[in-house]
Design a protein around this motif. Structure first.
Motif, PDB file in Angstrom:
ATOM      1  N   ARG A   1       0.879  -1.147   0.000  1.00  0.00           N
ATOM      2  CA  ARG A   1       0.000   0.000   0.000  1.00  0.00           C
ATOM      3  C   ARG A   1       0.921   1.202   0.000  1.00  0.00           C
ATOM      4  O   ARG A   1       1.649   1.455   0.950  1.00  0.00           O
ATOM      5  CB  ARG A   1      -0.861  -0.029   1.265  1.00  0.00           C
ATOM      6  N   ARG A   2       0.933   1.939  -1.125  1.00  0.00           N
ATOM      7  CA  ARG A   2       1.937   2.993  -1.299  1.00  0.00           C
ATOM      8  C   ARG A   2       1.357   4.378  -1.085  1.00  0.00           C
ATOM      9  O   ARG A   2       0.221   4.653  -1.448  1.00  0.00           O
ATOM     10  CB  ARG A   2       2.517   2.933  -2.714  1.00  0.00           C
ATOM     11  N   PHE A   3       2.188   5.240  -0.536  1.00  0.00           N
ATOM     12  CA  PHE A   3       1.817   6.643  -0.401  1.00  0.00           C
ATOM     13  C   PHE A   3       2.820   7.487  -1.177  1.00  0.00           C
ATOM     14  O   PHE A   3       4.023   7.377  -0.976  1.00  0.00           O
ATOM     15  CB  PHE A   3       1.794   7.051   1.071  1.00  0.00           C
ATOM     16  N   TYR A   4       2.316   8.283  -2.118  1.00  0.00           N
ATOM     17  CA  TYR A   4       3.174   9.158  -2.909  1.00  0.00           C
ATOM     18  C   TYR A   4       3.056  10.576  -2.363  1.00  0.00           C
ATOM     19  O   TYR A   4       2.030  11.227  -2.572  1.00  0.00           O
ATOM     20  CB  TYR A   4       2.751   9.134  -4.378  1.00  0.00           C
ATOM     21  N   PRO A   5       4.107  11.059  -1.662  1.00  0.00           N
ATOM     22  CA  PRO A   5       3.999  12.381  -1.025  1.00  0.00           C
ATOM     23  C   PRO A   5       3.820  13.503  -2.045  1.00  0.00           C
ATOM     24  O   PRO A   5       3.116  14.473  -1.788  1.00  0.00           O
ATOM     25  CB  PRO A   5       5.319  12.550  -0.277  1.00  0.00           C
TER      26      PRO A   5
ATOM     27  N   THR B   1      -1.975   4.453  -3.244  1.00  0.00           N
ATOM     28  CA  THR B   1      -2.377   3.426  -4.212  1.00  0.00           C
ATOM     29  C   THR B   1      -2.075   2.062  -3.610  1.00  0.00           C
ATOM     30  O   THR B   1      -1.254   1.944  -2.704  1.00  0.00           O
ATOM     31  CB  THR B   1      -1.589   3.519  -5.531  1.00  0.00           C
ATOM     32  N   SER B   2      -2.751   1.046  -4.118  1.00  0.00           N
ATOM     33  CA  SER B   2      -2.369  -0.287  -3.671  1.00  0.00           C
ATOM     34  C   SER B   2      -1.652  -1.011  -4.783  1.00  0.00           C
ATOM     35  O   SER B   2      -2.043  -0.936  -5.946  1.00  0.00           O
ATOM     36  CB  SER B   2      -3.573  -1.100  -3.188  1.00  0.00           C
ATOM     37  N   GLU B   3      -0.560  -1.630  -4.432  1.00  0.00           N
ATOM     38  CA  GLU B   3       0.229  -2.394  -5.389  1.00  0.00           C
ATOM     39  C   GLU B   3      -0.179  -3.851  -5.198  1.00  0.00           C
ATOM     40  O   GLU B   3       0.150  -4.481  -4.209  1.00  0.00           O
ATOM     41  CB  GLU B   3       1.711  -2.171  -5.083  1.00  0.00           C
ATOM     42  N   VAL B   4      -0.948  -4.335  -6.149  1.00  0.00           N
ATOM     43  CA  VAL B   4      -1.491  -5.687  -6.058  1.00  0.00           C
ATOM     44  C   VAL B   4      -0.384  -6.709  -6.204  1.00  0.00           C
ATOM     45  O   VAL B   4       0.597  -6.464  -6.888  1.00  0.00           O
ATOM     46  CB  VAL B   4      -2.517  -5.864  -7.196  1.00  0.00           C
TER      47      VAL B   4
ATOM     48  N   PRO C   1       0.864 -16.251  -9.854  1.00  0.00           N
ATOM     49  CA  PRO C   1       0.365 -17.013 -10.998  1.00  0.00           C
ATOM     50  C   PRO C   1       0.321 -18.499 -10.662  1.00  0.00           C
ATOM     51  O   PRO C   1       1.284 -19.055 -10.156  1.00  0.00           O
ATOM     52  CB  PRO C   1       1.398 -16.724 -12.095  1.00  0.00           C
ATOM     53  N   GLU C   2      -0.819 -19.115 -10.875  1.00  0.00           N
ATOM     54  CA  GLU C   2      -0.975 -20.552 -10.644  1.00  0.00           C
ATOM     55  C   GLU C   2      -1.417 -21.149 -11.963  1.00  0.00           C
ATOM     56  O   GLU C   2      -2.615 -21.262 -12.230  1.00  0.00           O
ATOM     57  CB  GLU C   2      -2.033 -20.783  -9.568  1.00  0.00           C
ATOM     58  N   GLY C   3      -0.472 -21.508 -12.793  1.00  0.00           N
ATOM     59  CA  GLY C   3      -0.829 -21.982 -14.120  1.00  0.00           C
ATOM     60  C   GLY C   3      -1.472 -20.851 -14.900  1.00  0.00           C
ATOM     61  O   GLY C   3      -0.901 -19.773 -15.024  1.00  0.00           O
ATOM     62  N   LEU C   4      -2.674 -21.083 -15.383  1.00  0.00           N
ATOM     63  CA  LEU C   4      -3.374 -20.054 -16.149  1.00  0.00           C
ATOM     64  C   LEU C   4      -4.166 -19.135 -15.241  1.00  0.00           C
ATOM     65  O   LEU C   4      -4.754 -18.163 -15.686  1.00  0.00           O
ATOM     66  CB  LEU C   4      -4.320 -20.715 -17.158  1.00  0.00           C
ATOM     67  N   SER C   5      -4.208 -19.467 -13.952  1.00  0.00           N
ATOM     68  CA  SER C   5      -5.060 -18.717 -13.026  1.00  0.00           C
ATOM     69  C   SER C   5      -4.221 -17.826 -12.125  1.00  0.00           C
ATOM     70  O   SER C   5      -3.011 -17.967 -12.046  1.00  0.00           O
ATOM     71  CB  SER C   5      -5.870 -19.689 -12.184  1.00  0.00           C
ATOM     72  N   ASP C   6      -4.896 -16.906 -11.470  1.00  0.00           N
ATOM     73  CA  ASP C   6      -4.206 -15.967 -10.593  1.00  0.00           C
ATOM     74  C   ASP C   6      -4.807 -15.985  -9.198  1.00  0.00           C
ATOM     75  O   ASP C   6      -6.020 -16.000  -9.044  1.00  0.00           O
ATOM     76  CB  ASP C   6      -4.363 -14.538 -11.126  1.00  0.00           C
ATOM     77  N   VAL C   7      -3.926 -15.965  -8.184  1.00  0.00           N
ATOM     78  CA  VAL C   7      -4.372 -15.589  -6.841  1.00  0.00           C
ATOM     79  C   VAL C   7      -3.959 -14.130  -6.691  1.00  0.00           C
ATOM     80  O   VAL C   7      -2.793 -13.792  -6.859  1.00  0.00           O
ATOM     81  CB  VAL C   7      -3.711 -16.442  -5.738  1.00  0.00           C
ATOM     82  N   TYR C   8      -4.933 -13.283  -6.426  1.00  0.00           N
ATOM     83  CA  TYR C   8      -4.762 -11.844  -6.567  1.00  0.00           C
ATOM     84  C   TYR C   8      -4.931 -11.219  -5.186  1.00  0.00           C
ATOM     85  O   TYR C   8      -5.970 -11.414  -4.552  1.00  0.00           O
ATOM     86  CB  TYR C   8      -5.859 -11.410  -7.518  1.00  0.00           C
ATOM     87  N   LEU C   9      -3.898 -10.558  -4.681  1.00  0.00           N
ATOM     88  CA  LEU C   9      -3.940 -10.072  -3.301  1.00  0.00           C
ATOM     89  C   LEU C   9      -3.804  -8.554  -3.207  1.00  0.00           C
ATOM     90  O   LEU C   9      -2.956  -7.972  -3.867  1.00  0.00           O
ATOM     91  CB  LEU C   9      -2.793 -10.688  -2.511  1.00  0.00           C
ATOM     92  N   VAL C  10      -4.613  -7.968  -2.336  1.00  0.00           N
ATOM     93  CA  VAL C  10      -4.555  -6.524  -2.124  1.00  0.00           C
ATOM     94  C   VAL C  10      -4.430  -6.257  -0.631  1.00  0.00           C
ATOM     95  O   VAL C  10      -5.168  -6.834   0.168  1.00  0.00           O
ATOM     96  CB  VAL C  10      -5.837  -5.833  -2.640  1.00  0.00           C
TER      97      VAL C  10
ATOM     98  N   ALA D   1      -8.669 -10.746  -1.265  1.00  0.00           N
ATOM     99  CA  ALA D   1      -8.050 -11.725  -2.149  1.00  0.00           C
ATOM    100  C   ALA D   1      -9.073 -12.215  -3.156  1.00  0.00           C
ATOM    101  O   ALA D   1     -10.262 -12.297  -2.855  1.00  0.00           O
ATOM    102  CB  ALA D   1      -7.510 -12.895  -1.342  1.00  0.00           C
ATOM    103  N   TYR D   2      -8.594 -12.497  -4.366  1.00  0.00           N
ATOM    104  CA  TYR D   2      -9.458 -13.011  -5.421  1.00  0.00           C
ATOM    105  C   TYR D   2      -8.811 -14.246  -6.009  1.00  0.00           C
ATOM    106  O   TYR D   2      -7.588 -14.312  -6.144  1.00  0.00           O
ATOM    107  CB  TYR D   2      -9.632 -11.995  -6.549  1.00  0.00           C
ATOM    108  N   TRP D   3      -9.628 -15.210  -6.345  1.00  0.00           N
ATOM    109  CA  TRP D   3      -9.178 -16.351  -7.133  1.00  0.00           C
ATOM    110  C   TRP D   3      -9.744 -16.122  -8.515  1.00  0.00           C
ATOM    111  O   TRP D   3     -10.948 -16.146  -8.730  1.00  0.00           O
ATOM    112  CB  TRP D   3      -9.698 -17.626  -6.481  1.00  0.00           C
ATOM    113  N   ASN D   4      -8.868 -15.808  -9.456  1.00  0.00           N
ATOM    114  CA  ASN D   4      -9.297 -15.502 -10.825  1.00  0.00           C
ATOM    115  C   ASN D   4      -8.878 -16.625 -11.766  1.00  0.00           C
ATOM    116  O   ASN D   4      -7.809 -16.570 -12.359  1.00  0.00           O
ATOM    117  CB  ASN D   4      -8.669 -14.189 -11.306  1.00  0.00           C
TER     118      ASN D   4
END
Lengths: 161, 661
Positions: free
Chosen positions: B573-577, B583-586, B590-599, B617-620
């Motif tokens: 989680r970034r702060f630009y002074p 902003t959040s840097e996700v 990568p799990e094969g063709l799928s993504d575990v997506y974390l915020v 978190a998302y399982w895409n």
């Protein structure tokens, strides 16, 4: 050119960034929660630039989610909940415009183009094949006339020109 | 000093474009080769001048010259070099300069490389490109000058929006603009065809490589943008039917239609008027996009450097260019000779259906985008047209197109055999229906449409393979013969196959991801866990990180599946002074063709007074296919482009050689 999806996000506050699933807001009943979630995607966060309340973290989006969840928990159906939101915020709040005579152009034009375009193509194709290929095709069946036969022989011999 | 050279070169480029227009027009009217040649020279010089101007602006960005208003508003000394460079096109003024660079670049390319073109046709193309150059360069010089200086020079710049400081987005605009503006050449070819009153197969053969190149670039540009949205905005969405996205999608749809109608035009000489119409429409939609994005006429998530005054100017440019083009079409179009005959069931017929559906789809996107404006102007009522609308209109239209697609390449020109094509596709149909039913039965998707989407995806991929198999006579000829045919296939055929299969890959990924996406969110203290799908995420540590122009909280999470460690994630989680933005840097595992997506979300007080962080978190599943598919399509375009037939591309010469031999 999608380049700056973001400027607006920042303007409409970094609050519009991120998604909805704040754990403390959730309904206990998973069936009701799923229904509420489906509704979120159809409701616009009216102060955000162009996001559903499912995507937005603006305060108003959180309020709207709360309203939707309360209504769902009280057993109202989707139609009633949408009508309630429209009465409060106007038609602007629904991301799916109503099926109504006023919106007929919006809903019918895409299919009208396909229908009319397809019809036009068929009619045109039929007309053109009828108009142009019939003499060509029927001509194929006929034997050459004497004059044509003579011209052909001359051509084949290379006399012409 | 260098900035002044840039400003000077920009004005010079405008004058050179005026010269290009005047010389080429004059040359064509008087039939003077000298004037025509001078016009071509002016086109090359105009490109050189814009290139120098572009370099000067880049120099100002790299050296952080804050006396330039544009640099002060969009750059910062602490920004990494890549983003200083990308900052050149990160603003309204800079992006218009990039637009002009592409415009004059394509003009120069035609002027200097199109040797096989008929002289008269080429002169009109160069003149038309010059006219477009005059419009856009005049706009850049007088209304959006990137070299404007500030009287009071600030010590530090305001910095580029941190969300834009991202590699995918740094390269996104050059591709996108290459695509948008690439269609300008096709537009100019259409103008030339109308002026000369002649459209034939040779014309289509010259137009095809340009539209292929523009289309491929646009495909890559849109994909990069979608990919950026996917991992940068932090909720895993990749397409929002936002007006600005639609603005880039409409030229793509029309460009796709154009690619296909140009094939009919080239091979069979049919559909000349329609092809010219599409060639005009593609660039018109590009200009419409430029207007929509910059004018603020529509509310968008990515309102870009909005300025209503400039919007009116851009609308005027759109009106002048498109108005001229379509008036010319209305005047001269009907005289274009109708081409070859074909039965409704034929390859031409299939391509006409493709064009019909794509046009209807474009009209749908246009209507959905502009309807709120129209409705408000007519009735004063405000309303929204969002994703649900497009799901109900655009999606079924496209489904129809995908259903017919594999039949097209298997049918003969002039008169095809639909039944025969279907017979050859029986195994593809079985596979597709099987996949659809299998999905419905086994996995119980949350939406029935996903089963249809997956079936269509399988249908397209299997159909593309069938086409190759048919071409090489697989199963009919001997192994040696098949191999010989396989190596002998023209690259254009491979391009088609890859493009169509890529579309199938996309359909597969998009429906699978949409149907089976899983989302979870919880406030986690250290060593607490959260489950998403089959994965267990444990927050092990949160630390501070100092970046070059930001400070960040970095979470460390272990992602494990069935007790086995799959990956270690470090979302930030970034702060630009500089701009006071967060902003959040996700983080994506990568799990094969799928993504575990974390915020990683904000810090809050958890149970027992311990600090906790909101983790989403998302399982895409199969999310990679969504971006791979379009890349396959773009690759298909490029492979097609490298086809010998298009490179040689000068039929007149070819016959001359044959005659000589």
């Amino acid at each position: 050119m999608r380049l700056v999806r973001a400027l607006a996000l920042v303007l409409a506050a970094s609050l519009c960034l991120g998604a909805a699933s704040e754990p403390s807001e959730r309904l206990a009943d998973p069936v009701q929660e799923a229904r509420a979630k489906a509704l979120f995607t159809q409701v616009r966060c009216v102060v955000c630039q162009n996001e559903s309340i499912d995507d937005s973290q603006a305060d108003l989006a959180a309020d709207l989610r709360k309203i939707v969840r309360t209504e769902v928990a009280q057993g109202r159906n989707d139609r009633q909940i949408k009508a309630y939101l429209v009465a409060r915020y106007g038609e602007f709040i629904l991301l799916k415009p109503a099926f109504s005579w006023g919106n007929a152009a919006l809903w019918l034009v895409p299919f009208a183009i396909i229908g009319l375009g397809g019809l036009g193509f068929l009619v045109q194709a039929r007309k053109r094949t009828a108009a142009r290929s019939e003499p060509e095709l029927s001509g194929l069946d006929q034997a050459l006339s004497a004059a044509e036969q003579e011209k052909l022989t001359r051509l084949l011999r290379g006399d012409e020109g | 000093m260098i900035v002044e050279i840039g400003a000077y070169c920009l004005i010079l480029a405008l004058l050179l474009s005026v010269a290009q227009l005047g010389l080429s027009t004059g040359g064509r009217m008087r039939g003077s080769l000298a004037l025509i040649g001078a016009g071509e020279g002016a086109a090359g010089a105009a490109f050189l001048a814009v290139l120098i101007a572009f370099g000067a602006l880049m120099y100002a960005f790299v050296t952080s010259d804050f006396s330039v208003a544009n640099v002060a508003a969009n750059s910062h000394t602490a920004k990494p070099l890549l983003y200083k460079v990308a900052g050149v096109w990160g603003s309204h003024e800079g992006s218009m300069l990039l637009w002009c660079l592409a415009l004059t670049g394509f003009g120069a390319a035609v002027a200097l490389t199109g040797r096989g073109l008929p002289v008269a046709l080429k002169a009109v193309v160069v003149a038309s490109q010059g006219a477009l150059g005059v419009l856009f360069l005049a706009y850049t010089v007088f209304a959006s000058n990137p070299f404007a200086r500030l009287l009071e020079v600030p010590v530090e710049g305001k910095s580029l929006n941190p969300l834009l400081q991202d590699p995918a987005l740094a390269f996104h605009p050059p591709f996108l603009y290459g695509g948008y503006v690439g269609f300008s050449i096709v537009f100019s070819f259409a103008i030339a065809a109308l002026v000369e009153g002649r459209v034939d197969a040779a014309w289509a053969r010259w137009v095809r490589p340009w539209s292929l190149a523009a289309w491929s670039l646009l495909t890559v540009g849109i994909t990069l943008g979608a990919f950026w949205a996917y991992y940068e905005l932090g909720w895993g969405g990749w397409w929002f039917w936002d007006p600005v996205e639609n603005a880039s999608f409409m030229p793509w749809l029309i460009g796709t239609a154009l690619l296909h109608s140009a094939v009919v035009m080239e091979k069979r000489g049919a559909l000349p008027g329609w092809t010219v119409f599409l060639a005009l429409a593609a660039f018109t939609f590009s200009m419409l996009g430029a207007f929509l994005v910059r004018s603020g006429a529509l509310t968008s998530v990515h309102a870009f450097a909005v300025d209503p005054k400039r919007g009116i100017l851009l609308l005027s440019i759109l009106g002048i260019a498109a108005g001229t083009g379509f008036s010319l079409f209305a005047w001269r179009g009907p005289r274009l000779a109708a081409g070859g005959l074909f039965a409704p069931i034929s390859r031409e017929g299939a391509l006409v259906i493709n064009n019909l559906v794509l046009s209807a789809a474009t009209a749908t996107v246009l209507l959905g985008t502009l309807y709120p404006l129209i409705k408000e102007a007519l009735t004063g009522q405000t309303l929204s047209v969002g994703t649900p609308y497009f799901n109900l209109t655009f999606a079924p239209l496209m489904a129809l197109a995908l259903l017919v697609l594999p039949l097209g390449p298997l049918m003969a020109w002039k008169r095809g055999d639909a039944l025969g094509a279907l017979q050859r596709l029986w195994w593809a149909a079985v596979l597709a229906v099987g996949a659809g039913l299998g999905v419905l039965a086994l996995l119980k998707p949350s939406h029935g449409f996903a089963a249809i989407g997956m079936a269509l995806g399988v249908w397209l991929i299997a159909g593309a393979l069938t086409e190759v198999a048919e071409r090489v006579h697989l199963g009919k000829a001997s192994g040696q013969e098949v191999r010989r045919r396989l190596t002998g296939l023209p690259r254009g055929a491979w391009g088609t196959t890859l493009g169509h299969a890529g579309l199938g890959v996309f359909a597969l990924g998009a429906s699978f991801e949409t149907a089976y996406k899983i989302e979870a969110a919880q406030a986690l203290s250290l060593n607490q866990s959260l489950n998403v799908g089959a994965y267990e995420l444990t927050l092990t540590d949160v630390g501070q990180v100092d970046g070059p122009n930001y400070i960040a909280e970095r979470g460390h999470l272990t992602v494990s599946r069935a007790g086995k460690l799959a990956c270690t994630a470090t979302p930030e989680r970034r702060f630009y002074p500089a701009g006071r933005q967060t902003t959040s840097e996700v983080y994506i595992c990568p799990e094969g063709l799928s993504d575990v997506y974390l915020v990683l979300g904000e810090r809050r007080t958890g149970t027992g007074g311990n600090p906790a962080w909101l983790v989403r978190a998302y399982w895409n599943p199969w999310a990679r296919l969504i971006f791979l598919g379009p890349l396959f399509m773009a690759l298909g375009g490029l492979i097609s482009l490298s086809d010998r037939r298009l490179r040689l591309g000068a039929p007149r010469r070819a016959t001359a050689i044959e005659a000589a031999a």
